[in-house]
Design an enzyme around this catalytic site. Structure first.
Site, short mmCIF file in Angstrom:
data_model
loop_
_atom_site.label_atom_id
_atom_site.label_comp_id
_atom_site.label_asym_id
_atom_site.label_seq_id
_atom_site.Cartn_x
_atom_site.Cartn_y
_atom_site.Cartn_z
N HIS A 120 0.84 -1.21 0.00
CA HIS A 120 0.00 0.00 0.00
C HIS A 120 0.88 1.26 0.00
CE1 HIS A 120 -2.87 3.01 1.58
NE2 HIS A 120 -3.75 2.27 0.95
N GLY A 163 -9.98 18.68 -7.24
CA GLY A 163 -8.79 18.86 -6.41
C GLY A 163 -8.71 20.20 -5.72
#
Lengths: 342, 342
Positions: free
Chosen positions: A118, A302
């Site tokens: 991850h 964003g």
């Protein structure tokens, strides 16, 4: 009641914790940076709440603290990196740095990474292209949590992708999205509150739509738009896992994930200043869009995360008491100081 | 009752029609091929039903029959093509061919195309990478039919993307998806049947969710997954319209669209045979997935379209009477023969 923590102090603290967990100093600082940056942007699912899980992986040896990162294929524009099953951030940052280097001077670079774990929020990597006057792309495969459309066995992750594009404004265009309708964490929130979930979020373990968050957690997430999300997840699995020779599909039942990074230098297509002028026009068009009922207006993808980061850099980062307790327990087990200000 | 038409004969017929509309012979054959191939794959929204609209554009001069296609920027791996406001298929095929050429020999090519028009189904272009042992990507911006998340003015198209990836099996992996929940055509189907549409497909012109297909047609399509589809549509608009210096955002209120094509030679990352072995494993995993209740099993993205094409190549292509009537009217206006077999 949340405690507000200074982001810089939290990074320093987390760096110390990861160093005590055996990481090299620079790697510890990188991992700490990815996590606190995610928290600053409001993406707490990829923030410091990941630390206890990472610590378990490092202690059990399923994540190697000081991995050997190796470039196993180099075609100039395309590379494959082996992450040595270390923390994904280390392999991912190596991959993105190589893509940036190869794209320098008006070129393009693509790096597939295997044998990683991850690596945090993909936007962290894609956004590094922006100051280099380039478009960044980042993707990863994830643990199997979706059933293919029409199937009832999980064998695809809700693999996310991220794009980052310079705008010439303070906030770049950043899209970071998973290929499921909702993140798995939303099922847990509903379960803890004793609430049902809307139809369309998840399937039970037989592949049937469910409104029960417990049945959903034993089942699977629903791909975004059905066959579209399933298809996009499989494509990203190919770019990450199949191209790199790493894990893909059902292979992700074992530790080890794969990533893909790509950098496009804008100057290769068009003068950078012209591109920025056009992006400014696009941003203005979107900002000038009349708001729908109940909306405060249109934002660039964003942009809210960028604004939140600015605010939290000034005012501090709120951390929940449960999370602070977990982090302080982790620190105590390593004889490290407590989370700063707690 | 549909009439079944031979696909090869239909291509020849459509080539003749486009030649009579003023296209160069090779361009006429290309446009005919893209349309009939879409029909073969069951994507009738991008099939010969487009011919009457294209003819209107050619006759009015909004589409130029014999455009000058020009390479306006060439950086080796990255090019920009000006489509001369001809039929989009001509500019798009030029773009994809250039991307394929530049990617030959283990490389990568990316081509942004501007000043083009509707170019048909994006899968047609992406799939050309497959026999070249490469991964193909194709995207376009579309007319404004979505409101940005939180807004109530249309200024984004439901811009589609396509990926095509070799599998070593008869059907490649092909994903061709728009960034809206459903295509606009589904609203028309509901309207003609006098049916309501499900909440979540469309907004009325104030940006409010609606179940009325008439209000929906005056309104907008809903982006796939809300901010995800909006974000992806904007990113694709940048790759197509902003990179190329073509139309983007509200500029798409006028004729002229933009495309983006990319080809990744697989050999640059990994030996091709190894890649194909891994793709075969992935395809087998998906095919072996136990079916969900009511499902006939899991298919690879693009596999149903591939099977339908095979079947229709053998058995012929069914065309609706209304469509045949329209096509025969078009033919009559050009003193061309009728649709073969009608």
């Amino acid at each position: 009641m949340s405690t507000v923590v200074d982001a810089g102090a939290l990074k320093t603290w987390a760096t110390d914790v990861f160093a005590r967990l055996g990481l090299r100093e620079a790697d510890a600082a990188l991992v700490a940076d990815t996590l606190v940056e995610a928290d600053l942007r409001g993406v707490s699912s990829h923030g410091v709440q990941r630390m206890t899980g990472y610590a378990r992986g490092l202690r059990s040896g399923s994540i190697i603290a000081q991995p050997e990162i190796e470039v196993v294929q180099d075609s100039g524009w395309a590379l494959v990196v082996d992450g040595g099953r270390g923390m994904g951030q280390i392999a991912a940052q190596t991959g993105m740095r190589l893509a940036l280097d190869r794209a320098a001077g008006g070129r393009h670079g693509a790096v597939a990474v295997r044998n990683s774990t991850h690596c945090g929020a993909m936007a962290y990597y894609a956004m590094q292209a922006v100051p280099r006057r380039a478009i960044g792309f980042a993707a990863t495969n994830a643990g199997m949590n979706m059933m293919p459309t029409g199937g009832r066995e999980k064998m695809v992750g809700n693999n996310p992708l991220a794009y980052a594009i310079p705008t010439g404004r303070d906030a770049p265009l950043v899209l970071d999205m998973a290929t499921s309708v909702v993140a798995g964490g939303k099922l847990d929130v509903a379960r803890l509150r004793g609430e049902q979930i809307p139809l369309g979020w998840a399937l039970d373990k037989e592949g049937r739509p469910t409104t029960d968050p417990v049945a959903a957690r034993q089942g699977a997430l629903v791909p975004l738009g059905g066959p579209k999300g399933y298809g996009l997840a499989v494509v990203l699995d190919v770019l990450c896992g199949v191209l790199s020779g790493g894990r893909f599909g059902k292979g992700l039942g074992l530790p080890g994930s794969s990533h893909f990074f790509e950098v496009y230098q804008i100057e290769a297509f068009t003068p950078y200043d012209d591109f920025i002028a056009r992006m400014g026009e696009l941003v203005d068009q979107l900002h000038d869009c009349p708001p729908a009922d109940g909306s405060t207006g249109v934002v660039l993808p964003g942009e809210p995360e960028h604004r939140l980061r600015e605010q939290r850099l000034r005012a501090g980062l709120p951390l929940e008491p449960t999370l602070i307790g977990e982090l302080n327990n982790l620190a105590a087990s390593l004889e490290a100081p407590r989370v700063p200000g707690t």
